[in-house]
Design a protein around this motif. Structure first.
Motif, PDB file in Angstrom:
ATOM      1  N   LYS A 175       1.361  10.211  -4.136  1.00 12.30           N
ATOM      2  CA  LYS A 175       0.438  10.568  -3.059  1.00 12.30           C
ATOM      3  C   LYS A 175       1.111  10.563  -1.684  1.00 12.30           C
ATOM      4  O   LYS A 175       0.509  10.978  -0.693  1.00 12.30           O
ATOM      5  CB  LYS A 175      -0.742   9.575  -3.031  1.00 12.30           C
ATOM      6  CG  LYS A 175      -1.550   9.525  -4.314  1.00 12.30           C
ATOM      7  CD  LYS A 175      -2.277  10.833  -4.562  1.00 12.30           C
ATOM      8  CE  LYS A 175      -3.172  10.751  -5.795  1.00 12.30           C
ATOM      9  NZ  LYS A 175      -3.869  12.036  -6.060  1.00 12.30           N
ATOM     10  N   LEU A 176       2.338  10.060  -1.623  1.00  9.50           N
ATOM     11  CA  LEU A 176       3.051   9.986  -0.359  1.00  9.50           C
ATOM     12  C   LEU A 176       4.525  10.258  -0.621  1.00  9.50           C
ATOM     13  O   LEU A 176       5.138   9.599  -1.470  1.00  9.50           O
ATOM     14  CB  LEU A 176       2.884   8.596   0.278  1.00  9.50           C
ATOM     15  CG  LEU A 176       3.570   8.373   1.630  1.00  9.50           C
ATOM     16  CD1 LEU A 176       2.845   9.160   2.726  1.00  9.50           C
ATOM     17  CD2 LEU A 176       3.593   6.891   1.976  1.00  9.50           C
ATOM     18  N   PRO A 177       5.127  11.238   0.080  1.00  5.78           N
ATOM     19  CA  PRO A 177       6.561  11.490  -0.103  1.00  5.78           C
ATOM     20  C   PRO A 177       7.387  10.289   0.341  1.00  5.78           C
ATOM     21  O   PRO A 177       7.068   9.638   1.346  1.00  5.78           O
ATOM     22  CB  PRO A 177       6.834  12.703   0.793  1.00  5.78           C
ATOM     23  CG  PRO A 177       5.497  13.326   1.017  1.00  5.78           C
ATOM     24  CD  PRO A 177       4.495  12.205   0.993  1.00  5.78           C
ATOM     25  N   ALA A 178       8.445  10.011  -0.406  1.00  8.80           N
ATOM     26  CA  ALA A 178       9.290   8.856  -0.086  1.00  8.80           C
ATOM     27  C   ALA A 178       9.909   8.990   1.301  1.00  8.80           C
ATOM     28  O   ALA A 178      10.154   7.976   1.975  1.00  8.80           O
ATOM     29  CB  ALA A 178      10.383   8.701  -1.146  1.00  8.80           C
ATOM     30  N   GLY A 179      10.139  10.222   1.737  1.00  7.57           N
ATOM     31  CA  GLY A 179      10.745  10.421   3.052  1.00  7.57           C
ATOM     32  C   GLY A 179       9.823  10.090   4.208  1.00  7.57           C
ATOM     33  O   GLY A 179      10.272  10.029   5.354  1.00  7.57           O
ATOM     34  N   GLN A 180       8.532   9.913   3.932  1.00  2.58           N
ATOM     35  CA  GLN A 180       7.573   9.610   5.002  1.00  2.58           C
ATOM     36  C   GLN A 180       7.235   8.116   5.083  1.00  2.58           C
ATOM     37  O   GLN A 180       6.293   7.724   5.763  1.00  2.58           O
ATOM     38  CB  GLN A 180       6.284  10.419   4.781  1.00  2.58           C
ATOM     39  CG  GLN A 180       6.484  11.912   4.899  1.00  2.58           C
ATOM     40  CD  GLN A 180       5.177  12.673   4.720  1.00  2.58           C
ATOM     41  OE1 GLN A 180       4.082  12.104   4.763  1.00  2.58           O
ATOM     42  NE2 GLN A 180       5.289  13.995   4.514  1.00  2.58           N
ATOM     43  N   ARG A 181       7.991   7.321   4.376  1.00  6.89           N
ATOM     44  CA  ARG A 181       7.732   5.874   4.399  1.00  6.89           C
ATOM     45  C   ARG A 181       8.031   5.299   5.783  1.00  6.89           C
ATOM     46  O   ARG A 181       9.010   5.657   6.428  1.00  6.89           O
ATOM     47  CB  ARG A 181       8.575   5.160   3.342  1.00  6.89           C
ATOM     48  CG  ARG A 181       8.264   5.581   1.921  1.00  6.89           C
ATOM     49  CD  ARG A 181       8.827   4.591   0.916  1.00  6.89           C
ATOM     50  NE  ARG A 181       8.182   3.289   1.030  1.00  6.89           N
ATOM     51  CZ  ARG A 181       8.239   2.342   0.092  1.00  6.89           C
ATOM     52  NH1 ARG A 181       8.907   2.556  -1.035  1.00  6.89           N
ATOM     53  NH2 ARG A 181       7.643   1.188   0.262  1.00  6.89           N
ATOM     54  N   ARG A 182       7.155   4.396   6.235  1.00  7.70           N
ATOM     55  CA  ARG A 182       7.342   3.754   7.538  1.00  7.70           C
ATOM     56  C   ARG A 182       7.692   2.280   7.416  1.00  7.70           C
ATOM     57  O   ARG A 182       8.201   1.687   8.368  1.00  7.70           O
ATOM     58  CB  ARG A 182       6.047   3.865   8.358  1.00  7.70           C
ATOM     59  CG  ARG A 182       5.658   5.289   8.732  1.00  7.70           C
ATOM     60  CD  ARG A 182       4.398   5.273   9.578  1.00  7.70           C
ATOM     61  NE  ARG A 182       3.242   4.756   8.830  1.00  7.70           N
ATOM     62  CZ  ARG A 182       2.113   4.325   9.396  1.00  7.70           C
ATOM     63  NH1 ARG A 182       2.004   4.324  10.711  1.00  7.70           N
ATOM     64  NH2 ARG A 182       1.107   3.891   8.653  1.00  7.70           N
ATOM     65  N   ALA A 236       0.834  -1.206   0.000  1.00  3.59           N
ATOM     66  CA  ALA A 236       0.000   0.000   0.000  1.00  3.59           C
ATOM     67  C   ALA A 236       0.866   1.253   0.000  1.00  3.59           C
ATOM     68  O   ALA A 236       0.630   2.206  -0.758  1.00  3.59           O
ATOM     69  CB  ALA A 236      -0.932  -0.016   1.210  1.00  3.59           C
ATOM     70  N   GLU A 237       1.887   1.265   0.834  1.00  2.00           N
ATOM     71  CA  GLU A 237       2.769   2.423   0.921  1.00  2.00           C
ATOM     72  C   GLU A 237       3.530   2.629  -0.388  1.00  2.00           C
ATOM     73  O   GLU A 237       3.646   3.763  -0.878  1.00  2.00           O
ATOM     74  CB  GLU A 237       3.746   2.220   2.078  1.00  2.00           C
ATOM     75  CG  GLU A 237       4.577   3.435   2.418  1.00  2.00           C
ATOM     76  CD  GLU A 237       5.480   3.169   3.611  1.00  2.00           C
ATOM     77  OE1 GLU A 237       5.181   3.684   4.703  1.00  2.00           O
ATOM     78  OE2 GLU A 237       6.474   2.437   3.441  1.00  2.00           O
ATOM     79  N   SER A 238       4.019   1.558  -0.994  1.00  2.00           N
ATOM     80  CA  SER A 238       4.767   1.668  -2.251  1.00  2.00           C
ATOM     81  C   SER A 238       3.880   2.184  -3.379  1.00  2.00           C
ATOM     82  O   SER A 238       4.315   2.996  -4.208  1.00  2.00           O
ATOM     83  CB  SER A 238       5.362   0.302  -2.635  1.00  2.00           C
ATOM     84  OG  SER A 238       6.261  -0.162  -1.658  1.00  2.00           O
ATOM     85  N   CYS A 239       2.637   1.719  -3.403  1.00  2.00           N
ATOM     86  CA  CYS A 239       1.697   2.169  -4.436  1.00  2.00           C
ATOM     87  C   CYS A 239       1.454   3.674  -4.336  1.00  2.00           C
ATOM     88  O   CYS A 239       1.437   4.394  -5.347  1.00  2.00           O
ATOM     89  CB  CYS A 239       0.394   1.393  -4.308  1.00  2.00           C
ATOM     90  SG  CYS A 239      -0.851   1.815  -5.553  1.00  2.00           S
TER      91      CYS A 239
END
Length: 898
Positions: free
Chosen positions: A602-609, A593-596
């Motif tokens: 829709k989501l900055p790469a720096g905010q990946r958890r 979900a995060e990668s998509c």
């Protein structure tokens, strides 16, 4: 530098035989005072295991592919014996315990390194020719030209192995119906170890009488199951072999079963050097058939190696846990009489088996009369066995005593109960280490929350179930329109928007408490604790799983949850049990979900958890855990998760990233997972309804010394699991999905093994995949394996059945060909362009069992045939007969394309 030094030299050499003279620079010199090696150290040195005392031998060390994996050779030196034992045990070979060596080879054919070592030893002792030989403490251990007792080999190997290899050794020994080590002696420090952890993986299935009623079949861990225990021990010297007697008691009349190694077997009379004090255990398990079962319920039988006078602690342990103890002896001495008198008040029943004509008959009778009131015996507790005694009748009498004891109130103990008794006596228990206990505590915290599986999955594993099914359906439709000749852009945009919405809904969730605890468990900085945790989770989840319908008696008998025989694959699937793969699947969905969302902006790469999740899963893959390639619930691959894993693998392996992909396809119950496990020592779950339905992958390391010759550094093995259910072609969407997944797995593969239940019944989805791949020109090297033959003596292929497989057209074949619009000209495998009738494509594997389960041993012909198949597969890889070997980057691209 003078006469004083010379005198010192003579003096020191006289009293310290291990003195080594070392030449130094200039006129300096140095003395090195070595210590005399103990018997254990001598045995470890003899077997080449001395280097594994600080860094223990691991399961990965034992399973890596080397040039020896392709050789069916007999060991030539003692240093070959541990590896020969591990290889044969992995293949479930009934002759694994045989330590016979081939020593009549010309000297120049032996390995140079070992030859030089032997020469150095000879030179060393020759230099002492001026000193009397009897001042040296020469060891009475076997020389390199003397066979090693199999029990010494087993003890030395277990002492040199880590906890997880010990567990694998014990599990495989259980499958081969070998007696299992329960107390491992330490002849050097006398700090003996109770092998509770090593026994944890032993799971067996048995029946009860009368059979074929609800609950008449039971599958359980032998660590947790309670049964009456009977111990057999020797006091001083006995003319009768207790191990042989035990085997006779456990064996049906028509077939001898050598669970316990004994003096009448090859090398059985070779003296034991380090194995005295070993306690072994084996079980009798009923089949539920009154005409075959020796006893109506499970029984545990224990065997103490060595004399009870020399191993009183082990004997004391046996008195604490046994319902009855059989003492074999020719003589009862005053010393043993005093020791036995100390057992006064014990609730254990004692029986003596004497050979009075070889001993001091009157002395025996005098001491027995004194022991009768102390041990609460009567004259029926004394049995006499001499050379003229009818062996069959004597065994029948021992069985009658065992049955009589169990019919009266007697203690029933599990291996866990035995471990508690061992602790009270001061024995070390392998499971009591801090890492293991911390991992167990974490597992219990997680499983304690599981009250109802359906509720737990809905509340704790939130991203699976319906959310993942919806995502999989949208992704499938996106993939289909991608290859359409004129894709509707509006519909494609709608699908992409819907996919983003679903992924955003998934990403809004946080991992539940249970998933967070699981992640913490596999994130432990301690590699040992991480491995302990995974094992505990596997067993803990199995214990809390809801009861499932039990298969019929013909289906129930399995080697264990990791190994099984044939199952009936005409039934619908059992409900999938909760396992470790569900927690990893949840981690995969968070990563997906995060990668998509990152890809869509829709989501900055720096905010990946969750970007580190593939790295955590990869650690498990590298340590031998199978990881899910295709989800069995949705019949879909999690593409981003799988490619993320492969990217991490590429980074980790660096220069050693050449891969060969080997896959096994077939309907559930055709033995494909058992075949892979036996061939390579893998951990794929087997048994219809006993595990997840998806396809799983496991990584095997190729030894660096062999990788250049084989042409790859690792072998990635894929097991199709329960994906191919054998549905008919008219079954519609289910068949199309099965055929697509079979095409995916075969398309990734260099080598494919197709496991068949009948020679004329190729699953339609697999035939469909062959036809599709023939169009692309990407055809793996393939082998058809027909298992579960009634004729267990057959090896190789049967020409008549081979022609039936090639030439007999079937309705399934015609329908499949029509679906692929290939025309009526192709109706059998022989009609396909890729088929080469000159190559050996078809294998017939004999039946798995020799006898009637659960007391049947693995058929020797089965393990030999599996070895020949393994050698053929490796030869094909080495000779380039498979598809071109890939590196991991190429495999990632192939996954995306397929």
């Amino acid at each position: 530098k003078g006469p004083n030094l010379m005198k010192l030299n003579v003096y020191v050499c006289f009293f310290l035989p291990d003195l080594e003279w070392r030449e130094m620079e200039g006129d300096d010199c140095e003395f090195h005072y070595g210590e005399e090696r103990s018997r254990l150290q001598e045995m470890l040195f003899l077997l080449g295991l001395e280097t594994y005392q600080t860094q223990k031998l691991s399961l990965q060390d034992a399973l890596q592919i080397s040039s020896d994996s392709m050789k069916n050779w007999a060991p030539q030196t003692p240093k070959d014996l541990p590896w020969n034992f591990l290889r044969k045990l992995q293949a479930l070979n009934a002759e694994a315990r045989n330590t016979t060596m081939v020593l009549d080879l010309p000297r120049d054919t032996r390995p140079v390194e070992k030859e030089s070592q032997m020469e150095e030893e000879i030179i060393y002792w020759d230099t002492a020719e001026d000193i009397s030989a009897d001042i040296y403490s020469f060891s009475e251990l076997p020389t390199p030209d003397t066979p090693v007792n199999p029990l010494d080999l087993l003890c030395a190997l277990l002492l040199s192995s880590d906890s997880f290899l010990q567990q694998e050794i014990v599990s495989k020994m259980s499958l081969c119906q070998f007696a299992l080590p329960l107390i491992l002696p330490d002849p050097e420090n006398h700090y003996h170890t109770f092998l509770l952890w090593a026994m944890r993986g032993t799971v067996r299935t048995w029946g009860s009488q009368p059979p074929r009623v609800v609950g008449s079949f039971r599958e359980d861990s032998m660590v947790l199951s309670r049964a009456p225990a009977f111990a057999f021990v020797r006091m001083e010297v006995s003319s009768n072999s207790k191990s042989q007697l035990l085997n006779d008691v456990l064996s049906p009349g028509h077939r001898q079963q050598d669970c316990f190694w004994h003096r009448d077997l090859n090398l059985g009379t070779n003296p034991r050097e380090i194995a005295d004090g070993l306690v072994e255990i084996s079980w009798f398990l009923p089949s539920g058939r009154e005409d075959l079962d020796i006893f109506p319920e499970p029984m545990a039988f224990l065997n103490l190696r060595g004399d009870i006078g020399s191993h009183w602690l082990q004997f004391k342990f046996l008195t604490e846990i046994s319902s009855a103890i059989f003492i074999l002896t020719d003589n009862i001495s005053k010393k043993e009489y005093k020791l036995l008198s100390s057992m006064k008040g014990s609730t254990t029943k004692y029986y003596f088996i004497l050979s009075p004509y070889r001993g001091k008959r009157n002395t025996n009778l005098r001491f027995l009369n004194r022991l009768i009131p102390v041990l609460k015996m009567d004259h029926s507790h004394v049995l006499v066995k001499v050379s003229s005694t009818d062996s069959v009748g004597f065994v029948r009498r021992v069985r009658a005593i065992v049955t009589h004891v169990t019919r009266s109130p007697c203690r029933r103990v599990s291996v866990e109960d035995m471990a508690n008794a061992a602790r009270k006596l001061g024995l070390k228990v392998d499971e009591d280490c801090e890492e293991c206990q911390r991992a167990k505590d974490r597992m219990e915290q997680i499983t304690r929350k599981i009250k109802d599986l359906e509720t737990y999955c809905r509340d704790e594993l939130r991203l699976q179930g319906e959310p993942w099914r919806k995502v999989a359906q949208v992704e499938k439709e996106l993939c289909q329109i991608q290859w359409a000749s004129d894709p509707p852009e509006k519909y494609r945009a709608e699908l992409r928007h819907r996919l983003l919405e679903l992924r955003m809904q998934q990403n809004d969730h946080d991992p539940s408490w249970g998933v967070q605890e699981f992640i913490s468990g596999i994130s432990s900085p301690s590699l040992g604790e991480k491995q302990y945790f995974l094992k505990w989770m596997e067993w803990g989840l199995a214990r809390v799983a809801q009861p499932r319908p039990r298969p019929s008696p013909e289906m129930i008998f399995t080697l264990r949850p990791k190994h099984c025989g044939a199952m009936d694959f005409s039934e619908p699937f059992w409900p999938e049990p909760l396992g470790v793969e569900h927690f990893l699947r949840e981690m995969g969905q968070f990563y997906e979900a995060e990668s998509c969302l990152v890809e869509a902006g829709k989501l900055p790469a720096g905010q990946r958890r969750f970007a580190h999740f593939p790295g955590l899963a990869l650690e498990l893959l590298l340590k031998g855990l199978p990881l899910e390639l295709i989800d069995g619930n949705t019949l879909s691959p999690a593409l981003r998760w799988v490619t993320g894993l492969l990217k991490e693998l590429h980074v980790r392996l660096e220069r050693r990233s050449r891969l060969v992909v080997l896959s096994a396809l077939g309907m559930p119950g055709t033995g494909k997972s058992t075949l892979l496990n036996t061939m390579f020592g893998l951990r794929f779950v087997t048994g219809r309804g006993r595990g997840p339905r998806g396809a799983f992958m496991q990584l095997i390391k190729v030894a660096e010394s062999f990788s250049q010759d084989l042409g790859c550094d690792h072998i990635l093995v894929i097991d199709s699991g329960g994906l191919i259910a054998g549905v008919r072609t008219e079954a519609g969407e289910r068949f199309e999905r099965e055929a697509s997944l079979a095409t995916l797995i075969m398309g990734l593969s260099n080598v494919t093994v197709v496991s068949l239940a009948e020679t004329r019944n190729i699953p339609p989805a697999i035939l469909h995949a062959f036809l599709r791949l023939e169009k692309t020109g990407h055809m793996p090297n393939y082998q058809f394996v027909y298992q579960n033959l009634h004729d267990v003596s057959v090896l190789g292929s049967k020409p008549r059945e081979r022609r039936q497989l090639l030439d007999q057209p079937s309705d399934v074949g015609r329908a499949t060909v029509q679906m692929e619009k290939q025309g009526d000209g192709i109706q059998t495998l022989a009609d396909l362009a890729f088929w080469d009738p000159e190559k050996q494509h078809i294998w017939h594997i004999p039946g798995l069992w020799h006898g009637v389960p659960p007391m049947a041993a693995v058929n020797l012909a089965y393990s030999e045939a599996i070895f020949e198949l393994k050698r053929c597969l490796l030869e094909n890889i080495r000779n380039g007969l498979s598809n071109q070997n890939k590196n991991i980057q190429q495999l990632i691209e192939l996954v995306r394309r397929l």
